[in-house]
Design an enzyme around this catalytic site. Structure first.
Site, PDB file in Angstrom:
ATOM      1  CB  SER A 181      22.759  62.474  13.554  1.00  0.00           C
ATOM      2  OG  SER A 181      23.789  62.813  12.635  1.00  0.00           O
ATOM      3  CE1 TYR A 236      22.863  67.264  16.342  1.00  0.00           C
ATOM      4  CE2 TYR A 236      24.454  66.035  15.044  1.00  0.00           C
ATOM      5  CZ  TYR A 236      23.167  66.490  15.233  1.00  0.00           C
ATOM      6  OH  TYR A 236      22.187  66.172  14.323  1.00  0.00           O
TER       7      TYR A 236
HETATM    8  P1  NAP Z   1      16.448  72.690  12.426  1.00  0.00           P
HETATM    9  O1  NAP Z   1      16.107  73.045  11.016  1.00  0.00           O
HETATM   10  O2  NAP Z   1      17.414  73.538  13.172  1.00  0.00           O
HETATM   11  O3  NAP Z   1      15.059  72.589  13.256  1.00  0.00           O
HETATM   12  C1  NAP Z   1      15.089  72.281  14.626  1.00  0.00           C
HETATM   13  C2  NAP Z   1      13.680  72.344  15.190  1.00  0.00           C
HETATM   14  O4  NAP Z   1      13.767  72.117  16.610  1.00  0.00           O
HETATM   15  C3  NAP Z   1      13.023  73.711  15.016  1.00  0.00           C
HETATM   16  O5  NAP Z   1      11.629  73.544  14.925  1.00  0.00           O
HETATM   17  C4  NAP Z   1      13.379  74.419  16.315  1.00  0.00           C
HETATM   18  O6  NAP Z   1      12.506  75.509  16.603  1.00  0.00           O
HETATM   19  C5  NAP Z   1      13.221  73.252  17.309  1.00  0.00           C
HETATM   20  N1  NAP Z   1      13.939  73.489  18.557  1.00  0.00           N
HETATM   21  C6  NAP Z   1      15.213  73.923  18.707  1.00  0.00           C
HETATM   22  N2  NAP Z   1      15.500  74.081  20.008  1.00  0.00           N
HETATM   23  C7  NAP Z   1      14.357  73.731  20.686  1.00  0.00           C
HETATM   24  C8  NAP Z   1      14.023  73.674  22.064  1.00  0.00           C
HETATM   25  N3  NAP Z   1      14.907  74.013  23.029  1.00  0.00           N
HETATM   26  N4  NAP Z   1      12.770  73.264  22.405  1.00  0.00           N
HETATM   27  C9  NAP Z   1      11.862  72.914  21.454  1.00  0.00           C
HETATM   28  N5  NAP Z   1      12.140  72.945  20.141  1.00  0.00           N
HETATM   29  C10 NAP Z   1      13.374  73.355  19.765  1.00  0.00           C
HETATM   30  O7  NAP Z   1      17.029  71.214  12.515  1.00  0.00           O
HETATM   31  P2  NAP Z   1      16.802  69.940  11.555  1.00  0.00           P
HETATM   32  O8  NAP Z   1      17.944  69.850  10.621  1.00  0.00           O
HETATM   33  O9  NAP Z   1      15.421  69.929  11.036  1.00  0.00           O
HETATM   34  O10 NAP Z   1      17.005  68.769  12.627  1.00  0.00           O
HETATM   35  C11 NAP Z   1      15.939  67.999  13.125  1.00  0.00           C
HETATM   36  C12 NAP Z   1      16.511  66.739  13.751  1.00  0.00           C
HETATM   37  O11 NAP Z   1      17.207  65.994  12.755  1.00  0.00           O
HETATM   38  C13 NAP Z   1      17.518  67.004  14.874  1.00  0.00           C
HETATM   39  O12 NAP Z   1      17.346  66.085  15.923  1.00  0.00           O
HETATM   40  C14 NAP Z   1      18.851  66.783  14.193  1.00  0.00           C
HETATM   41  O13 NAP Z   1      19.840  66.412  15.114  1.00  0.00           O
HETATM   42  C15 NAP Z   1      18.505  65.665  13.234  1.00  0.00           C
HETATM   43  N6  NAP Z   1      19.398  65.563  12.085  1.00  0.00           N
HETATM   44  C16 NAP Z   1      19.585  66.605  11.228  1.00  0.00           C
HETATM   45  C17 NAP Z   1      20.465  66.449  10.158  1.00  0.00           C
HETATM   46  C18 NAP Z   1      20.728  67.549   9.154  1.00  0.00           C
HETATM   47  O14 NAP Z   1      21.616  67.382   8.303  1.00  0.00           O
HETATM   48  N7  NAP Z   1      20.023  68.665   9.207  1.00  0.00           N
HETATM   49  C19 NAP Z   1      21.141  65.229   9.963  1.00  0.00           C
HETATM   50  C20 NAP Z   1      20.929  64.184  10.865  1.00  0.00           C
HETATM   51  C21 NAP Z   1      20.047  64.366  11.918  1.00  0.00           C
HETATM   52  P3  NAP Z   1      12.946  76.740  17.608  1.00  0.00           P
HETATM   53  O15 NAP Z   1      14.361  77.089  17.255  1.00  0.00           O
HETATM   54  O16 NAP Z   1      11.951  77.835  17.336  1.00  0.00           O
HETATM   55  O17 NAP Z   1      12.797  76.217  18.993  1.00  0.00           O
END
Ligand code: NAP
Length: 246
Positions: free
Chosen positions: A141, A154
């Site tokens: 990120s 984070y």
């Molecule tokens: P999200 O919508 O919260 O989705 C997270 C995913 O990870 C879900 O499928 C969730 O399913 C799974 N997960 C969470 N805890 C878990 C665990 N203990 N074991 C296995 N799976 C787990 O998040 P997102 O925004 O798509 O983020 C995805 C990635 O992008 C992350 O690494 C995040 O740091 C990165 N990112 C996001 C942003 C942003 O603005 N959203 C920006 C930069 C980087 P369950 O909860 O059912 O386990």
């Protein structure tokens, strides 16, 4: 002659960015495995759709637990015999200034974002080393570089993922395996729900591209990094943030 579809693991593909990544690789004709702690209607759609059902595998797993990571990778190898691509996408954030952050919240974020990435990379790189091919992409990120008030733990894990990317690229490069990271800017997913509308609008105003990112923006970069023809780029972090931190 058509080449065999790749076997692609995307962690945390039940929603958000991970779901966008799963869709992108399914659209490319690949075999895609994903995991998360619980399923979603999107996962059921991929399981039921005749176009994807035999190319899609979902395994419930909590990747902050080493044993679950092992069960997940074993299920993929039992089904398809190999792994060509690993995208470490599953991640979690806990908002709050560090002085008020509980031990539990520190553990939750480090156990998934850093240790989960290590567990999966360890398991999958062993398989890739035998075949002397493969690509790993870690979803970091921009806050791992810039920091963000209220996201110290984070941000620390995201910076650590980038260190891991560089180290593993050195470790695996001579075996034909690339390791890169993508640092997305702000995406409209469940994770960014912690930001209120005013914060999101401020981010949009400061972003040269004039919008938040979409999973497709990141998926295109991930496809590029995991293309087997792109085997000379490794140990790099690709920032996909509409120019926000440029
Ligand atoms: P999200 O919508 O919260 O989705 C997270 C995913 O990870 C879900 O499928 C969730 O399913 C799974 N997960 C969470 N805890 C878990 C665990 N203990 N074991 C296995 N799976 C787990 O998040 P997102 O925004 O798509 O983020 C995805 C990635 O992008 C992350 O690494 C995040 O740091 C990165 N990112 C996001 C942003 C942003 O603005 N959203 C920006 C930069 C980087 P369950 O909860 O059912 O386990």
């Amino acid at each position: 002659m058509t080449s065999e579809p790749r076997v692609v693991i995307i962690t945390g593909g039940s929603r958000g960015l991970g779901a966008g990544l799963v869709q992108s690789y399914l659209d490319s004709g690949d075999r895609v495995a994903t995991c998360s702690r619980s399923g979603t209607p999107q996962v059921e759609t991929w399981q039921d759709d005749p176009d994807t059902s035999d190319r899609f595998l979902f395994v419930p797993a909590d990747l902050s637990k080493s044993a679950d990571a092992e069960t997940f990778v074993k299920a993929v190898v039992d089904r398809w015999g190999q792994v060509d691509v690993l995208v470490n996408n599953a991640g979690v954030a806990r908002d709050g200034v560090l002085g008020l952050t509980s031990d539990d919240d520190i553990d939750t974020v480090i156990d998934l974002n850093l240790k989960g990435t290590l567990y999966m990379s360890r398991l999958v790189s062993r398989r890739m080393l035998v075949r002397k091919r493969g690509s790993i992409v870690n979803i970091s990120s921009i806050v791992g570089r810039s920091g963000y008030r209220g996201l110290a733990v984070y941000s620390a894990t995201k910076a650590a993922q980038e260190g891991l990317t560089r180290a593993l690229a050195r470790e695996l490069g001579s075996s034909g395996i690339t390791v890169n990271a993508i640092a997305p800017g702000y995406l409209r997913t469940e994770m960014s729900h912690g930001l209120d509308e005013a914060q999101l609008q401020q981010i949009v105003r400061r972003t040269p591209a004039g919008r938040l990112g979409d999973p497709e923006d990141v998926a295109r970069a991930c496809q590029f990094l995991t293309d087997p023809r792109n085997n000379y780029m490794t140990g790099q972090v690709l920032v996909i943030d509409g120019g926000l931190t440029g």
